[in-house]
Design a protein around this motif. Sequence first.
Motif, PDB file in Angstrom:
ATOM      1  N   HIS A  21      -0.278 -31.553  33.795  1.00  0.00           N
ATOM      2  CA  HIS A  21       0.225 -30.398  34.539  1.00  0.00           C
ATOM      3  C   HIS A  21       0.643 -29.302  33.559  1.00  0.00           C
ATOM      4  O   HIS A  21       0.855 -29.549  32.371  1.00  0.00           O
ATOM      5  N   GLY A  22       0.725 -28.082  34.068  1.00  0.00           N
ATOM      6  CA  GLY A  22       1.177 -26.954  33.258  1.00  0.00           C
ATOM      7  C   GLY A  22       0.215 -26.523  32.176  1.00  0.00           C
ATOM      8  O   GLY A  22       0.603 -25.835  31.225  1.00  0.00           O
ATOM      9  N   SER A  49      -3.090 -24.455  30.561  1.00  0.00           N
ATOM     10  CA  SER A  49      -3.712 -23.140  30.757  1.00  0.00           C
ATOM     11  C   SER A  49      -5.073 -23.266  31.434  1.00  0.00           C
ATOM     12  O   SER A  49      -5.519 -22.359  32.127  1.00  0.00           O
ATOM     13  N   ASN A  96      -5.256 -29.396  35.518  1.00  0.00           N
ATOM     14  CA  ASN A  96      -3.975 -29.728  36.124  1.00  0.00           C
ATOM     15  C   ASN A  96      -4.177 -30.673  37.309  1.00  0.00           C
ATOM     16  O   ASN A  96      -5.037 -30.440  38.158  1.00  0.00           O
ATOM     17  N   ASN A 118       3.361 -31.635  28.981  1.00  0.00           N
ATOM     18  CA  ASN A 118       2.283 -31.360  29.917  1.00  0.00           C
ATOM     19  C   ASN A 118       1.723 -32.616  30.577  1.00  0.00           C
ATOM     20  O   ASN A 118       0.616 -32.606  31.123  1.00  0.00           O
TER      21      ASN A 118
END
Length: 198
Positions: free
Chosen positions: A128-129, A131, A136, A193
């Motif tokens: 997740h998170g 770019s 994600n 992340n």
Amino acid sequence: GNAYKHYFRASVFFEMAAKQGFAPAQNELGLLYQFGYGKPQDFERAAALFKSSAATYGQAMVNLAGLYRDGNGVRQSFGKALRLTQQAVKAEAHAGVAASRPPTYFRDLIKRNVQEICWLIGHKVVLHGLSTESMNGVTGTAVDWGCHPVAFSIDKYPAAETLEALKTARYTVKIDAAKGSGGPRTMAVKPGNLSPVP
């Protein structure tokens, strides 16, 4: 001094036995190279000796795990450090050696060397998170962890150089093909992340 002479004499006998493939001698000779006792300090030579010994000798697995943990003589890999230490538990238990240790000895060793810092190794995770939006929500398995290019030693934690090294830390995640992410088979991911899959 006298201590160096003692270690040098010991190294001669360990060298002879190591050449005959005697695993405990290979391990002891590796320790002499690792710490520079009676031999010039040489982590790569120590790693080679530990690898030869580790095929049949549990303590060499632990010593080799320490080199992987700290990135001395080998490329730093907490995943390999964890796997080697776990193999040592099984090998020494099979050989009956573990009976002479406190019951928590190996469990605590694994925790101290690896799991306190990179506990997600071996766990399913979700990304997740990132770019790259398509990544994600993708799941995978955390298979390794390391700080590059800064060598990192848990023994120094939380010294300033260790905290600086932690900024470079990345998990290596093996991506689940089933998600159809189209991403690489493995990728480096910052700890922030990824999260464990419930």
